[in-house]
Design a protein around this motif. Structure first.
Motif, short mmCIF file in Angstrom:
data_model
loop_
_atom_site.label_atom_id
_atom_site.label_comp_id
_atom_site.label_asym_id
_atom_site.label_seq_id
_atom_site.Cartn_x
_atom_site.Cartn_y
_atom_site.Cartn_z
N HIS A 1 0.83 -1.20 0.00
CA HIS A 1 0.00 0.00 0.00
C HIS A 1 0.87 1.25 0.00
O HIS A 1 0.67 2.18 -0.79
N ARG B 1 0.90 3.85 -3.13
CA ARG B 1 0.36 5.18 -2.86
C ARG B 1 1.42 6.26 -3.09
O ARG B 1 1.15 7.32 -3.66
N THR C 1 -16.51 9.74 -8.34
CA THR C 1 -16.74 10.35 -7.02
C THR C 1 -17.11 11.83 -7.12
O THR C 1 -18.08 12.27 -6.51
N THR D 1 -14.43 1.11 1.02
CA THR D 1 -14.09 0.01 0.12
C THR D 1 -13.78 -1.26 0.92
O THR D 1 -13.81 -1.25 2.15
N ARG E 1 -12.79 -4.30 3.07
CA ARG E 1 -11.95 -4.63 4.22
C ARG E 1 -12.40 -5.98 4.75
O ARG E 1 -13.59 -6.33 4.65
N ALA F 1 -16.46 11.61 4.83
CA ALA F 1 -16.72 11.41 3.40
C ALA F 1 -15.47 11.02 2.62
O ALA F 1 -15.57 10.34 1.60
N GLY G 1 -13.01 9.27 4.04
CA GLY G 1 -12.38 8.21 4.81
C GLY G 1 -11.56 8.80 5.95
O GLY G 1 -11.74 9.97 6.34
N HIS H 1 -5.77 5.10 4.41
CA HIS H 1 -6.36 5.09 3.06
C HIS H 1 -7.16 6.37 2.79
O HIS H 1 -7.95 6.41 1.85
N CYS I 1 -8.59 9.62 1.40
CA CYS I 1 -8.67 9.91 -0.04
C CYS I 1 -7.48 10.73 -0.55
O CYS I 1 -7.21 11.82 -0.06
N ALA J 1 -11.07 16.98 -5.38
CA ALA J 1 -12.53 16.95 -5.22
C ALA J 1 -13.04 18.26 -4.64
O ALA J 1 -14.04 18.82 -5.10
#
Ligand code: HEM
Length: 402
Positions: A92, A96, A240, A290, A292, A342, A344, A348, A350, A356
């Motif tokens: 991850h 990322r 999104t 998402t 898990r 909204a 997260g 993780h 966003c 956004a």
């Protein structure tokens, strides 16, 4: 003490869930805050609905994001699940960090003129129209244009057909063959990645070109990771924010007095950004977190979540929790504090939050100003919501100028 047995949710709330999930979420928070959905032949799915629980579990190391831990479970299209959303450290962290720099607020702020100019161009096209579909005419092309600009998608692929190919993977049209949908998606990714290898840069940012080079030159990511990441970014970079604009516009149309405050030329950046946070909370574009699953047994509200069970953290429910937000079902564009989830929380969180927020803040006031007085072209209860696994968004938002 024996574990409490929670009741089963009423059928009518379950049936209405795609159209309006909030009565179902309120029922869950009150009666079954850790609710197990058990079906023969499928992994158990736990739905977690309260704000405090959702927030705590978003950072809980006992939950894993690796779908390989759930035998037979494939969360997305075949061969495209090796991206950061479905990875634990160290993968991850590696995946990322390869894209992070392109999304930091300083880089994203430079895109403000592009958002504003694109929004104006799209609104110019419907200047004379009495009927406008806020999704097809505005939210979809605007948000896709932005993620294409960042990834460096060639102009000829920035079109409705490409968007349909992506969206079909999460909200298939009835009658569409899933194998065909996946084949179309793989063809699209082949074209895109080949274009990076043969013709080089397509935009100033060109994140996809940089990822291709990172994989080819230093083995920083495998081909499957590259394809998966390209798919992930194209999809979530678009869907999104399209939902933020769509759900947000709908909420504003149903609350005209508040919409007027946002549309006023005197609304400064502070007013606008507070309003966008509230629209993110009120009808959250990502309804459920998402994938898990439990990497070890977890006790919650007297229930045992077993290793290998899927745990669904209901962000849309957490954001309407009366224990955290006074009068949670009321839209209040001036709401502060606004501790919504909204985007997260935790590792993780966003990666696209700055993008956004920029798109929401630039596009929504402009849309309201340039559309002028409008009303819904059909009753709100008849609007088509897309039946997707984690997102909440409209397939169309038809309005009529009044
Ligand atoms: C209003 C718009 C958006 C909302 C509400 C949103 C929401 C979220 C949420 C809730 C998560 C965490 C999911 C979880 O922990 O299970 C997330 C992660 C992510 N978002 Fe967004 N997002 C938005 C826009 C974007 C945009 C524009 C991009 C651009 C590419 C983006 C890229 C990502 C990525 C790559 C992740 C995964 C991060 C990780 O796994 O480390 N998002 N987003």
């Amino acid at each position: 003490m024996p574990a409490p047995t929670f009741p089963s949710p009423p059928r009518e709330l379950l049936a209405a869930r795609v159209q309006d999930p909030y009565p179902y979420f309120a029922w869950l928070r009150r009666h079954a805050p850790a609710h197990a959905d058990r079906r023969a032949g499928r992994p158990t799915v736990w739905q977690i609905s309260r704000h405090d629980d959702v927030r705590a579990l978003l950072t809980d190391g006992r939950l894993s994001k690796d779908p390989d831990r759930v035998p037979g479970y494939v969360p997305g299209p075949t061969g495209l699940n090796r991206h950061m959303v479905h990875a634990d450290p160290p993968d991850h962290t590696r995946l990322r960090s390869l894209v992070n720099a392109a999304f930091v607020p300083r880089r994203i702020a430079q895109l403000e003129p592009v958002v504003t100019e694109t929004a104006h161009q799209l609104l110019d096209r419907v200047e004379q129209s009495s009927h406008v579909d806020v999704i097809a005419d505005f939210a979809a092309p605007l948000t896709f244009r932005m993620i294409c600009a960042i990834l460096g998608v060639p102009q000829e692929l920035d079109n409705p057909a490409t968007r349909d190919t992506l969206m079909a993977t999460i909200a298939p049209e009835p009658g569409l063959d899933p194998a065909r949908t996946e084949a179309d998606l793989h063809t699209l990714l082949d074209t895109l990645i080949t274009s990076k290898r043969t013709t080089g840069e397509h935009s100033a940012v060109d994140l996809l070109g940089a990822l291709v080079r990172a994989g080819d030159d230093s083995g920083a990511m495998s081909e499957e990771e590259l394809r998966s990441t390209a798919y992930l970014l194209l999809l979530v970079g678009h869907d999104t924010t399209m939902n933020l604009i769509g759900n947000g516009t709908l909420a504003l149309l149903r609350n005209p007095a508040q919409a007027a405050v946002l549309a006023a030329p005197s609304a400064g950046p502070g007013v606008v950004s507070t309003a966008v946070e509230e629209l993110l909370r009120y009808d959250s574009p990502v309804r459920d977190a998402t994938f898990r699953c439990a990497a070890e047994p977890i006790q919650l509200h007297g229930q045992q979540i077993d290793e290998g069970d899927i745990v669904s953290l209901l962000i849309g429910s957490a954001n309407r929790d009366q224990a955290r937000f006074p009068d949670p079902d009321r839209l209040d564009l001036a709401r502060t504090p606004n501790d919504h989830l909204a985007f997260g929380y935790g590792p993780h969180f966003c990666i696209g939050a700055a993008l956004a927020r920029l798109e929401g803040s630039a596009a929504l006031p402009l849309l309201l100003q340039r559309l002028g007085p409008v009303q819904l072209a059909k009753p709100a209860a008849e609007l088509p919501w897309r039946p997707t696994r984690v997102m909440r968004g409209l397939a169309a938002l038809p309005v009529v100028r009044t």
